[in-house]
Design a protein around this motif. Sequence first.
Motif, short mmCIF file in Angstrom:
data_model
loop_
_atom_site.label_atom_id
_atom_site.label_comp_id
_atom_site.label_asym_id
_atom_site.label_seq_id
_atom_site.Cartn_x
_atom_site.Cartn_y
_atom_site.Cartn_z
N LEU A 299 64.19 41.89 40.50
CA LEU A 299 63.52 40.85 39.72
C LEU A 299 62.00 40.96 39.86
N ILE A 300 61.54 41.19 41.10
CA ILE A 300 60.10 41.39 41.33
C ILE A 300 59.61 42.61 40.56
N ASP A 301 60.38 43.68 40.65
CA ASP A 301 60.04 44.93 39.97
C ASP A 301 59.92 44.71 38.46
N ALA A 302 60.93 44.09 37.86
CA ALA A 302 60.96 43.88 36.41
C ALA A 302 59.81 43.00 35.94
N ALA A 303 59.53 41.92 36.68
CA ALA A 303 58.46 40.99 36.28
C ALA A 303 57.10 41.68 36.28
N LEU A 304 56.81 42.47 37.31
CA LEU A 304 55.51 43.14 37.40
C LEU A 304 55.40 44.29 36.41
N LEU A 305 56.51 44.97 36.12
CA LEU A 305 56.49 46.02 35.11
C LEU A 305 56.17 45.44 33.73
N ALA A 306 56.70 44.25 33.44
CA ALA A 306 56.41 43.59 32.17
C ALA A 306 54.93 43.25 32.07
N ILE A 307 54.37 42.77 33.17
CA ILE A 307 52.93 42.46 33.19
C ILE A 307 52.11 43.73 33.00
N ALA A 308 52.50 44.81 33.68
CA ALA A 308 51.79 46.09 33.55
C ALA A 308 51.82 46.58 32.10
N TRP A 309 52.95 46.41 31.44
CA TRP A 309 53.08 46.83 30.04
C TRP A 309 52.14 46.03 29.13
N LEU A 310 52.00 44.73 29.42
CA LEU A 310 51.16 43.87 28.59
C LEU A 310 49.67 44.18 28.74
N ILE A 311 49.26 44.59 29.94
CA ILE A 311 47.82 44.78 30.19
C ILE A 311 47.43 46.25 30.27
N GLY A 312 48.40 47.16 30.08
CA GLY A 312 48.12 48.58 30.24
C GLY A 312 47.05 49.13 29.33
N SER A 313 46.97 48.60 28.11
CA SER A 313 45.97 49.11 27.16
C SER A 313 44.61 48.48 27.34
N LYS A 314 44.50 47.46 28.20
CA LYS A 314 43.26 46.73 28.37
C LYS A 314 42.48 47.16 29.60
N SER A 315 43.17 47.46 30.69
CA SER A 315 42.48 47.79 31.93
C SER A 315 43.34 48.71 32.79
N ALA A 316 42.82 49.89 33.09
CA ALA A 316 43.54 50.84 33.94
C ALA A 316 43.68 50.30 35.36
N LEU A 317 42.67 49.55 35.82
CA LEU A 317 42.71 49.00 37.17
C LEU A 317 43.80 47.94 37.31
N LEU A 318 43.84 46.98 36.36
CA LEU A 318 44.86 45.94 36.41
C LEU A 318 46.26 46.53 36.22
N PHE A 319 46.35 47.54 35.35
CA PHE A 319 47.61 48.25 35.15
C PHE A 319 48.09 48.86 36.46
N THR A 320 47.16 49.48 37.18
CA THR A 320 47.49 50.13 38.46
C THR A 320 47.95 49.11 39.49
N ILE A 321 47.27 47.98 39.55
CA ILE A 321 47.62 46.93 40.53
C ILE A 321 49.00 46.37 40.24
N ALA A 322 49.26 46.03 38.97
CA ALA A 322 50.57 45.46 38.60
C ALA A 322 51.69 46.46 38.86
N LEU A 323 51.45 47.72 38.52
CA LEU A 323 52.46 48.75 38.70
C LEU A 323 52.75 48.98 40.19
N SER A 324 51.71 48.90 41.00
CA SER A 324 51.87 49.11 42.44
C SER A 324 52.67 47.99 43.09
N ILE A 325 52.38 46.74 42.68
CA ILE A 325 53.13 45.60 43.23
C ILE A 325 54.60 45.67 42.78
#
Length: 356
Positions: A299-325
């Motif tokens: 559940l943690i994995d799926a929630a953060l992957l969804a966030i990473a998908w939403l912000i991936g085109s906006k910021s590589a740094l935020l994408f990296t943080i969400a993907l790592s968590i």
Amino acid sequence: MKQKSKGFIHLYGIADGTMAMLPTIYNSYWSLFLTSAAGLTAAGNAIVLSIIGVADIISILLVSFIVQKCNLRFGKFRFWVLIGGVGAAITRVVAFTPLMFGSVAYFAVMIVISSSLYNLAYCAYMGMLPVIADTQEERMAAVTAQQQWVAVFAIIVSLISVTVIQNVGYAALSAIAAVAIIASVIPMYIATKDVDVYKPVEKMSEAEKEAQPSTWDMIRLLFNVPMLTYLIGSVCKIVGSIGLTMLVSYYYTYAFGDMSMLTVYLTISTVLQLVGASLAPFINRMVKGNRNTFAAGLLIDAALLAIAWLIGSKSALLFTIALSIAYMGWAVAHTADAAYYSYIGDYVEYKFETGT
């Protein structure tokens, strides 16, 4: 060395940590290797990876039967860990030299051989878990140590991989993993001689002979609702992780345009993988059981992957943080995975034996 000493458990974990360097390297760089160094198109890359994937699934089924049906004097499980681990390490180094021959087919064949040997080693390695740990608590401790060492060696790979690949090559990175594997599986093989003990059939009691699984027993224990449900979930988890890992290297190389950022992601995510593996026993106690721990991690994995998908085109740094968590949640689920599988195996076997 005592069977359940902390040193033994960590030696068990180190062996898997070094072997896990192979899929870590492979999953992170195989598509990048094929489309850059080997010069394949995206379509050609997809065809090669599909062929390798099908062969990999077939090999998993075959090696499972080999491990369960063989009763060797070298040990039921530890011998296959040794042979499979060392063989996979050597063939993986050889696989990353197709440019010498100009043949992508050579790469694919060698990877299939290497992956099959790795599957053999890993199947036997996980089969050893009930031998070294009797209770669910002991098994959770063993797989926690296992995942902690997997994370440690993944951190090492993340720190050195880009530099080694750019300056020496893919084969050199695989050679580093091969040395680590050989240096760890041989001591583990020696240390488990009093745990994974060979017993010839003629010296077995009638009860022990009856406990040896037949081919039909293995089939019927596999094709039942609890086991199939678990396997489907586990396969989705693994396939999703592999697909994500491959696409991340594409993202940093082509979309973001800076492969050095891949080192940042791999380092942060593997550190959080270590955190997730270490937190798994505490989460296990909080949610009361391996099944709930497995679900909570996903559940943690799926929630953060969804966030990473939403912000991936906006910021590589935020994408990296969400993907790592997200990877930390994946590590929690993966740590509970082996203990959960062992529990399901015990439960299914009990159901068949009692007819309930």
